[in-house]
Enzyme design. Structure first.
Site, PDB file in Angstrom:
ATOM      1  NE  ARG A 153      53.679  63.593  72.301  1.00 18.40           N
ATOM      2  CZ  ARG A 153      54.272  63.817  71.131  1.00 18.40           C
ATOM      3  NH1 ARG A 153      54.497  65.040  70.719  1.00 18.40           N
ATOM      4  NH2 ARG A 153      54.645  62.808  70.364  1.00 18.40           N
ATOM      5  CG  HIS A 173      57.590  58.373  70.995  1.00 18.82           C
ATOM      6  ND1 HIS A 173      56.226  58.205  70.972  1.00 18.82           N
ATOM      7  CD2 HIS A 173      57.857  59.374  70.094  1.00 18.82           C
ATOM      8  CE1 HIS A 173      55.695  59.047  70.101  1.00 18.82           C
ATOM      9  NE2 HIS A 173      56.655  59.764  69.560  1.00 18.82           N
ATOM     10  CD  GLN A 210      58.555  58.073  65.827  1.00 19.05           C
ATOM     11  OE1 GLN A 210      57.837  59.033  66.016  1.00 19.05           O
ATOM     12  NE2 GLN A 210      58.901  57.691  64.612  1.00 19.05           N
ATOM     13  CG  ASP A 238      64.781  62.407  69.075  1.00 22.04           C
ATOM     14  OD1 ASP A 238      64.173  63.334  68.480  1.00 22.04           O
ATOM     15  OD2 ASP A 238      64.426  61.975  70.195  1.00 22.04           O
ATOM     16  CB  CYS A 266      61.128  60.331  65.935  1.00 21.07           C
ATOM     17  SG  CYS A 266      62.059  61.550  66.884  1.00 21.07           S
ATOM     18  NE  ARG A 310      54.011  57.704  65.520  1.00 22.51           N
ATOM     19  CZ  ARG A 310      54.091  58.776  66.318  1.00 22.51           C
ATOM     20  NH1 ARG A 310      55.002  59.692  66.089  1.00 22.51           N
ATOM     21  NH2 ARG A 310      53.295  58.905  67.375  1.00 22.51           N
TER      22      ARG A 310
END
Ligand code: CP
Ligand code: NVA
Length: 323
Positions: free
Chosen positions: A118, A145, A148, A240, A280, A308
């Site tokens: 990340r 992402h 996700q 988000d 998310c 996830r």
């Protein structure tokens, strides 16, 4: 291998392996295959546990930003599949600061069988993948992402089945999460609509590539500034945070700019009756998403977070070549 052969093996020219960096890199068939595998692994897990497909394998998890879901779900995915995960915090590695990304990639490649990272700048994950001789997984950059998005697609298919033509609406900032969601929608033949304030549009190249994918699958990509226009006919409403990691100094300005983009019960009532609401996470409750919606009957935020784990098992198994 002698020393010279090892030196050659860590040159990008000789590295051949698969990475998971962008949804757009997958074909539509590969995207669906990963989702099918994720569902199989999910069922297997709940029917007594997963087979130890990744026995003897280790995953380095490199983080330049905080994380709850990505860190814990990857660590547990490795554990459930019989492998091992190492958490490397921002302070430990100093990616590109204490040591160059190319050197970190080549050193880690001799210790572990995969790297999940990340990072802030998208170019840094590309650089890591270029120099790593083991698969690299993108655990979020400022641009996208993809892990996700795969879990999100799994959640949407669990609710609506494998149908084309669903309407997925994103309300908010057109950055990382929105980009990968747009790409997975285009791959799976779902129409993607975004409503964002002026100045918070999606990356132009990301839009271009989504349009190309959509041309092949029959999906539509639509843009609005008014969230009420965007949610008409929506099967999925997604939001988000208004302030992403690394943008904290812009918080006050963003709170003001995005105030009209809150996903609240009024907005949800303007979508399809059986629409689901997704986020998310982490959520800033009563900012981009009200408590009433987050904890309401149409909310999918926790099943989505839990997926996830299952989606990432599929990514790991595929990249490690064991499924
Ligand atoms: N959604 C997500 O990636 O959460 P974390 O930042 O907690 O990993
Ligand atoms: N857009 C958010 C996503 C967090 C998972 C961020 O980048 O902080």
């Amino acid at each position: 291998m002698n020393v010279q052969e090892m030196q050659v093996a860590v040159s990008p020219k000789f590295i051949t392996k698969k990475d998971f960096l962008h949804i757009a890199d997958l074909s539509s068939a590969e995207t669906q295959e990963l989702l099918d595998l994720a569902l199989d692994l999910k069922k297997e897990y709940f029917n007594g546990g997963n087979d130890p497909l990744l026995k003897g394998k280790a995953l380095a998890m490199v983080f330049q930003k905080p994380s709850l879901r990505t860190r814990v779900s990857f660590e547990m995915a490795m554990q459930h599949l019989g492998g091992h995960a190492l958490y490397l915090s921002p302070a430990e590695i100093g990616l590109g600061k204490r040591e160059s990304i190319a050197d970190v990639a080549r050193v880690l490649s001799g210790y572990v069988q995969g790297i999940m990272a990340r990072v802030f700048e998208h170019e840094h994950i590309i650089e890591l993948a270029k120099w790593s001789s083991v698969p690299v997984i993108n655990g979020l950059t400022d641009y996208n992402h993809p892990c996700q998005a795969l879990a999100d697609a799994l959640t949407i298919q669990e609710k609506f089945g494998k149908v084309r033509g669903l309407n997925v609406t994103f309300i908010g900032d057109g950055n990382n999460v929105a980009v990968s969601l747009m790409h997975v929608c285009a791959k799976l033949g779902w129409n993607f609509t975004i409503a964002n304030p002026l100045g918070y549009e999606m990356d132009a190249n990301a839009i271009e590539s989504a349009k190309q994918i959509a041309n092949e699958t029959g999906a539509e990509i639509c843009f609005h500034n008014n969230p009420h226009d965007a949610v008409k006919g929506a099967n999925v409403i997604y939001t988000d945070t208004w302030t992403s990691m690394g943008q904290e100094e812009e918080t006050a300005k963003r709170e003001e700019t995005f105030a009209e983009y809150q996903v609240n019960q009024q907005l949800v009532s303007e979508a399809e009756n059986d629409a689901i609401v997704m986020h998310c996470l982490p959520a800033h409750r009563n900012h981009e998403l009200t408590d009433e919606v987050a904890d309401g009957l149409q909310s999918a935020i926790f099943p989505q977070a839990h997926n996830r784990l299952h989606a990432q098992k599929a990514i790991l198994a595929r990249l490690f070549g064991v499924a």
